[in-house]
Design a protein around this motif. Sequence first.
Motif, PDB file in Angstrom:
ATOM      1  N   SER A   4     -14.761  41.469 -34.341  1.00 26.82           N
ATOM      2  CA  SER A   4     -13.821  40.562 -34.996  1.00 26.82           C
ATOM      3  C   SER A   4     -13.823  40.772 -36.505  1.00 26.82           C
ATOM      4  O   SER A   4     -12.766  40.806 -37.142  1.00 26.82           O
ATOM      5  N   GLY A  19     -13.327  30.604 -28.330  1.00 28.16           N
ATOM      6  CA  GLY A  19     -12.487  31.785 -28.528  1.00 28.16           C
ATOM      7  C   GLY A  19     -12.752  32.467 -29.859  1.00 28.16           C
ATOM      8  O   GLY A  19     -13.830  32.353 -30.440  1.00 28.16           O
ATOM      9  N   SER A  45      -8.508  27.219 -30.624  1.00 31.21           N
ATOM     10  CA  SER A  45      -7.554  28.148 -31.229  1.00 31.21           C
ATOM     11  C   SER A  45      -6.495  27.374 -32.010  1.00 31.21           C
ATOM     12  O   SER A  45      -6.092  27.778 -33.100  1.00 31.21           O
ATOM     13  N   HIS A  76       0.250  33.602 -30.197  1.00 30.73           N
ATOM     14  CA  HIS A  76      -1.063  33.727 -29.558  1.00 30.73           C
ATOM     15  C   HIS A  76      -0.933  33.397 -28.075  1.00 30.73           C
ATOM     16  O   HIS A  76      -0.520  32.292 -27.719  1.00 30.73           O
ATOM     17  N   ASP A 104      -2.740  32.853 -24.471  1.00 27.10           N
ATOM     18  CA  ASP A 104      -4.003  32.603 -23.774  1.00 27.10           C
ATOM     19  C   ASP A 104      -3.757  31.698 -22.571  1.00 27.10           C
ATOM     20  O   ASP A 104      -4.442  30.699 -22.385  1.00 27.10           O
ATOM     21  N   SER A 146      -3.266  38.504 -28.040  1.00 28.50           N
ATOM     22  CA  SER A 146      -3.431  38.123 -26.639  1.00 28.50           C
ATOM     23  C   SER A 146      -4.900  38.137 -26.247  1.00 28.50           C
ATOM     24  O   SER A 146      -5.595  39.138 -26.432  1.00 28.50           O
ATOM     25  N   ASP A 147      -5.369  37.033 -25.681  1.00 27.18           N
ATOM     26  CA  ASP A 147      -6.728  36.955 -25.164  1.00 27.18           C
ATOM     27  C   ASP A 147      -6.843  37.654 -23.813  1.00 27.18           C
ATOM     28  O   ASP A 147      -5.858  37.831 -23.098  1.00 27.18           O
ATOM     29  N   ASP A 148      -8.073  38.027 -23.477  1.00 29.01           N
ATOM     30  CA  ASP A 148      -8.433  38.494 -22.129  1.00 29.01           C
ATOM     31  C   ASP A 148      -7.564  39.641 -21.632  1.00 29.01           C
ATOM     32  O   ASP A 148      -7.112  39.650 -20.482  1.00 29.01           O
ATOM     33  N   VAL A 159      -9.681  41.080 -26.824  1.00 30.38           N
ATOM     34  CA  VAL A 159      -8.472  40.505 -27.388  1.00 30.38           C
ATOM     35  C   VAL A 159      -7.624  41.641 -27.956  1.00 30.38           C
ATOM     36  O   VAL A 159      -8.169  42.566 -28.589  1.00 30.38           O
TER      37      VAL A 159
END
Length: 263
Positions: free
Chosen positions: A53, A94, A121, A190, A192, A219-221, A255
């Motif tokens: 990150s 997150g 988030s 964003h 999620d 985008s997460d995951d 991510v």
Amino acid sequence: MKGSFLFFLARPHYLPEALRRMRRRIGLNLLPRPLGKDRGPAERWAAARAISSDEAIRLLTGHDAQAVETLFPQIWDGALDRATRCPVKMGGAGLANLLYHLALHVRATRVVETGVAYGFSSLALLLALRETNGRLTSVDMPYPGRGNEQYVGCVVPEELRPLWALLRYPDSIGLPRAIKAMAGPLDLFHYDSDKQYEGRAWAYPLAWKHLRAGGLLVSDDIDDNTAFRDFAEHINVEPVVVRGAGPGGAGTRFVGILRKPAG
């Protein structure tokens, strides 16, 4: 299953989402597993490109960044306390630090996100939007049968809520409404929410269409399936992939970030 049935029965406005889930479940049970929906290829693709990150913040903003919990200790401690006291278990904190600094870097004033849970988030984005005089619209349908409706976004303090609109709908209904409510191009999106390939394959192009040049799609995951990889290749944009703590392979989730080019 019974709890989910009663949840949708009591909320007729969610009927299209209930039917969509039913069709998807029938398809998954009757049809061969479609190409792209296996976790392995997506996870290997993400792992081969992933950076931390802090590295991502440095790459995308050009500077190092302090952690959100260090910048806003009182607000963050209050958020952690409210999450701890919440009787319903939801998603974790997150990559709040990443979202805060990305939103600040692009001087975001119009932000849309899907998926809220506790609201970490949302909190990170709102802290940035307070500095840019912006607004956040979040889309989150409560978990069917879990009784978490009153707790969605519970970590967001009252002082930030005037900058925030929460639409309690599934993505199929809420995302178009959220984009329309912004009344202009998005600076940051964003994602999620729906982890299935179909959900991502529908939401990414819609958000990308309404994102301004220089805006960011986060985008997460992305290791759940190859939807993010496939979309990045389709639009021919090189992604930034961030390694984050989570329950995925080797204790890691990923991510993905895409910056929309001019033109």
